[in-house]
Scaffold this motif. Structure first.
Motif, PDB file in Angstrom:
ATOM      1  N   MET A   1       8.037   9.204  29.091  1.00 35.44           N
ATOM      2  CA  MET A   1       9.192  10.021  29.487  1.00 35.44           C
ATOM      3  C   MET A   1       9.790  10.734  28.279  1.00 35.44           C
ATOM      4  SD  MET A   1      11.135   7.490  32.180  1.00 35.44           S
ATOM      5  CE  MET A   1      12.383   8.660  32.671  1.00 35.44           C
ATOM      6  N   LYS A   2      10.357  11.917  28.517  1.00 32.17           N
ATOM      7  CA  LYS A   2      10.979  12.678  27.447  1.00 32.17           C
ATOM      8  C   LYS A   2      12.365  12.123  27.144  1.00 32.17           C
ATOM      9  CE  LYS A   2       8.665  16.868  29.024  1.00 32.17           C
ATOM     10  NZ  LYS A   2       8.869  18.204  29.588  1.00 32.17           N
ATOM     11  N   ILE A   3      12.919  12.557  26.006  1.00 31.93           N
ATOM     12  CA  ILE A   3      14.258  12.109  25.611  1.00 31.93           C
ATOM     13  C   ILE A   3      15.281  12.487  26.676  1.00 31.93           C
ATOM     14  CG2 ILE A   3      16.103  12.435  23.924  1.00 31.93           C
ATOM     15  CD1 ILE A   3      13.951  12.772  21.785  1.00 31.93           C
ATOM     16  N   LEU A   4      15.173  13.711  27.216  1.00 29.68           N
ATOM     17  CA  LEU A   4      16.119  14.155  28.242  1.00 29.68           C
ATOM     18  C   LEU A   4      15.985  13.328  29.515  1.00 29.68           C
ATOM     19  CD1 LEU A   4      16.071  18.060  27.913  1.00 29.68           C
ATOM     20  CD2 LEU A   4      17.907  16.500  27.279  1.00 29.68           C
ATOM     21  N   ASP A   5      14.754  12.916  29.844  1.00 23.90           N
ATOM     22  CA  ASP A   5      14.547  12.068  31.027  1.00 23.90           C
ATOM     23  C   ASP A   5      15.217  10.711  30.838  1.00 23.90           C
ATOM     24  OD1 ASP A   5      13.023  13.910  32.489  1.00 23.90           O
ATOM     25  OD2 ASP A   5      11.220  13.384  31.377  1.00 23.90           O
ATOM     26  N   TRP A   6      15.018  10.125  29.658  1.00 25.53           N
ATOM     27  CA  TRP A   6      15.650   8.834  29.359  1.00 25.53           C
ATOM     28  C   TRP A   6      17.171   8.971  29.359  1.00 25.53           C
ATOM     29  CZ3 TRP A   6      13.530   4.435  30.051  1.00 25.53           C
ATOM     30  CH2 TRP A   6      12.170   4.232  29.814  1.00 25.53           C
ATOM     31  N   SER A   7      17.659  10.066  28.802  1.00 24.74           N
ATOM     32  CA  SER A   7      19.111  10.299  28.760  1.00 24.74           C
ATOM     33  C   SER A   7      19.678  10.407  30.167  1.00 24.74           C
ATOM     34  CB  SER A   7      19.424  11.576  27.978  1.00 24.74           C
ATOM     35  OG  SER A   7      18.971  11.476  26.648  1.00 24.74           O
ATOM     36  N   PHE A   8      18.953  11.106  31.051  1.00 26.08           N
ATOM     37  CA  PHE A   8      19.396  11.252  32.439  1.00 26.08           C
ATOM     38  C   PHE A   8      19.483   9.889  33.126  1.00 26.08           C
ATOM     39  CE2 PHE A   8      18.139  11.531  36.927  1.00 26.08           C
ATOM     40  CZ  PHE A   8      19.181  12.300  37.425  1.00 26.08           C
ATOM     41  N   VAL A   9      18.427   9.085  32.974  1.00 26.33           N
ATOM     42  CA  VAL A   9      18.392   7.756  33.605  1.00 26.33           C
ATOM     43  C   VAL A   9      19.507   6.869  33.060  1.00 26.33           C
ATOM     44  CG1 VAL A   9      17.031   5.637  33.848  1.00 26.33           C
ATOM     45  CG2 VAL A   9      15.924   7.860  34.107  1.00 26.33           C
ATOM     46  N   LEU A  10      19.691   6.894  31.730  1.00 23.46           N
ATOM     47  CA  LEU A  10      20.712   6.059  31.095  1.00 23.46           C
ATOM     48  C   LEU A  10      22.117   6.458  31.547  1.00 23.46           C
ATOM     49  CD1 LEU A  10      21.450   3.875  29.017  1.00 23.46           C
ATOM     50  CD2 LEU A  10      21.442   5.646  27.258  1.00 23.46           C
ATOM     51  N   LEU A  11      22.405   7.757  31.517  1.00 29.90           N
ATOM     52  CA  LEU A  11      23.741   8.232  31.898  1.00 29.90           C
ATOM     53  C   LEU A  11      24.023   7.985  33.380  1.00 29.90           C
ATOM     54  CD1 LEU A  11      23.813  11.575  29.892  1.00 29.90           C
ATOM     55  CD2 LEU A  11      25.363   9.647  29.566  1.00 29.90           C
ATOM     56  N   LEU A  12      23.009   8.194  34.215  1.00 26.07           N
ATOM     57  CA  LEU A  12      23.192   7.952  35.651  1.00 26.07           C
ATOM     58  C   LEU A  12      23.424   6.468  35.920  1.00 26.07           C
ATOM     59  CD1 LEU A  12      23.245   9.389  38.383  1.00 26.07           C
ATOM     60  CD2 LEU A  12      20.802   8.911  38.600  1.00 26.07           C
ATOM     61  N   SER A  13      22.691   5.604  35.198  1.00 24.18           N
ATOM     62  CA  SER A  13      22.865   4.153  35.344  1.00 24.18           C
ATOM     63  C   SER A  13      24.270   3.731  34.914  1.00 24.18           C
ATOM     64  CB  SER A  13      21.821   3.408  34.505  1.00 24.18           C
ATOM     65  OG  SER A  13      20.518   3.737  34.922  1.00 24.18           O
ATOM     66  N   LEU A  14      24.737   4.302  33.799  1.00 24.39           N
ATOM     67  CA  LEU A  14      26.095   3.999  33.331  1.00 24.39           C
ATOM     68  C   LEU A  14      27.139   4.462  34.345  1.00 24.39           C
ATOM     69  CD1 LEU A  14      25.862   4.940  29.531  1.00 24.39           C
ATOM     70  CD2 LEU A  14      26.146   2.653  30.493  1.00 24.39           C
ATOM     71  N   GLY A  15      26.896   5.623  34.944  1.00 23.86           N
ATOM     72  CA  GLY A  15      27.814   6.144  35.955  1.00 23.86           C
ATOM     73  C   GLY A  15      27.893   5.236  37.171  1.00 23.86           C
ATOM     74  N   ILE A  16      26.729   4.762  37.635  1.00 21.12           N
ATOM     75  CA  ILE A  16      26.691   3.855  38.792  1.00 21.12           C
ATOM     76  C   ILE A  16      27.370   2.535  38.455  1.00 21.12           C
ATOM     77  CG2 ILE A  16      25.144   2.519  40.280  1.00 21.12           C
ATOM     78  CD1 ILE A  16      23.136   4.853  40.037  1.00 21.12           C
ATOM     79  N   LEU A  17      27.097   2.024  37.246  1.00 20.54           N
ATOM     80  CA  LEU A  17      27.704   0.763  36.807  1.00 20.54           C
ATOM     81  C   LEU A  17      29.227   0.894  36.731  1.00 20.54           C
ATOM     82  CD1 LEU A  17      26.841  -2.087  35.880  1.00 20.54           C
ATOM     83  CD2 LEU A  17      26.885  -1.239  33.528  1.00 20.54           C
ATOM     84  N   CYS A  78      32.626   7.111  35.152  1.00 19.08           N
ATOM     85  CA  CYS A  78      31.627   7.431  36.180  1.00 19.08           C
ATOM     86  C   CYS A  78      31.461   8.943  36.309  1.00 19.08           C
ATOM     87  CB  CYS A  78      32.053   6.820  37.514  1.00 19.08           C
ATOM     88  SG  CYS A  78      30.997   7.288  38.902  1.00 19.08           S
ATOM     89  N   SER A  79      32.594   9.656  36.355  1.00 19.64           N
ATOM     90  CA  SER A  79      32.555  11.119  36.504  1.00 19.64           C
ATOM     91  C   SER A  79      31.886  11.784  35.309  1.00 19.64           C
ATOM     92  CB  SER A  79      33.976  11.668  36.668  1.00 19.64           C
ATOM     93  OG  SER A  79      34.595  11.130  37.802  1.00 19.64           O
ATOM     94  N   VAL A  80      32.266  11.343  34.100  1.00 26.48           N
ATOM     95  CA  VAL A  80      31.707  11.937  32.878  1.00 26.48           C
ATOM     96  C   VAL A  80      30.208  11.654  32.774  1.00 26.48           C
ATOM     97  CG1 VAL A  80      31.736  11.867  30.360  1.00 26.48           C
ATOM     98  CG2 VAL A  80      33.890  11.887  31.622  1.00 26.48           C
ATOM     99  N   SER A  81      29.819  10.396  33.031  1.00 21.69           N
ATOM    100  CA  SER A  81      28.407  10.004  32.898  1.00 21.69           C
ATOM    101  C   SER A  81      27.522  10.713  33.916  1.00 21.69           C
ATOM    102  CB  SER A  81      28.261   8.487  33.063  1.00 21.69           C
ATOM    103  OG  SER A  81      28.907   7.807  32.018  1.00 21.69           O
ATOM    104  N   THR A  82      27.938  10.681  35.192  1.00 19.30           N
ATOM    105  CA  THR A  82      27.114  11.321  36.227  1.00 19.30           C
ATOM    106  C   THR A  82      27.122  12.842  36.070  1.00 19.30           C
ATOM    107  OG1 THR A  82      29.007  11.221  37.750  1.00 19.30           O
ATOM    108  CG2 THR A  82      27.371   9.480  37.921  1.00 19.30           C
TER     109      THR A  82
END
Length: 221
Positions: A1-17, A78-82
């Motif tokens: 996965m690319k850096i942007l892909d990992w960043s998307f997954v990480l930020l979305l996970s943080l938003g859900i959490l 959540c708003s900022v991360s997502t």
């Protein structure tokens, strides 16, 4: 996965959490509020016990305010991360990655060089050299047959880019097969000039869609 892909997954996970924590704090906030209401309804005649209950209610109200702040903080996170996660996804969908950028730049360079060779004013002695140049450039252009657009791009972006890659491949294959005759046949020359024009039209659509600056490609030639 690319850096942007990992960043998307990480930020979305943080938003859900953060959203799940906001629900948890909201539940605790409601539970504390319910407990405080029950204590307020109690009729206590004993002055000492009444003071103790009053202090407990005061403490519960402070805890309510704390939990409410935590709810707002979690919702903000959540708003900022997502929001950032989906902006990254939008950026990926509307901007070329390194591989596609390099392919578009190389294609731009090869098409220009091929057209320069076709339009060159050559004598009989230079004909074989120009034909060889056209063949080599066309062979490189035909290699785009194995190139496909990045799957992270938008559907429309992939369609435009893949169409451009196919155009370059077909132009390269056809021209490499007739590189020795194209300078001698007016009909072939006219046909290939039309093919180049068609390829350039699709190239322009790619440039317009991804907002690429053609002058930057001209400088890097």
């Amino acid at each position: 996965m690319k850096i942007l892909d990992w960043s998307f997954v990480l930020l979305l996970s943080l938003g859900i959490l953060a959203f799940l924590f906001s629900l948890l704090y909201l539940y605790v906030f409601c539970a504390i509020g319910k407990q405080a209401k029950l204590l307020k309804k109690k009729r206590i005649k004993n002055k000492k016990k009444r003071k103790k209950v009053f202090r407990t209610i005061k403490k519960l109200n402070w805890q309510k305010k704390k939990k409410l702040r935590q709810v707002f903080i979690c919702l903000l996170c959540c708003s900022v991360s997502t929001g950032t996660a989906f902006y990254l996804r939008y950026y990926q969908a509307t901007n070329l990655g390194a591989r596609d950028s390099e392919a578009v730049a190389q294609g731009y360079y090869l098409i220009n060089k091929i057209e320069e060779q076709l339009d060159a004013d050559v004598n009989e002695e230079d004909t074989s050299r120009v034909q060889k140049n056209i063949y080599e450039l066309s062979a490189k252009l035909s290699s785009f047959g194995t190139t496909t657009a990045d799957g992270a791009l938008s559907k429309q972006g992939q369609i435009l880019l893949n169409r451009f890659y196919v155009n370059m491949k077909e132009l390269g294959l056809n021209l490499s097969n007739h590189s020795s005759a194209v300078l001698e046949s007016e009909e072939l020359y006219t046909n290939y000039k039309e093919d180049i024009k068609k390829t350039r039209n699709n190239q322009k659509k790619v440039f317009d869609y991804f907002k690429l600056n053609e002058s930057s490609f001209e400088k890097s030639k």
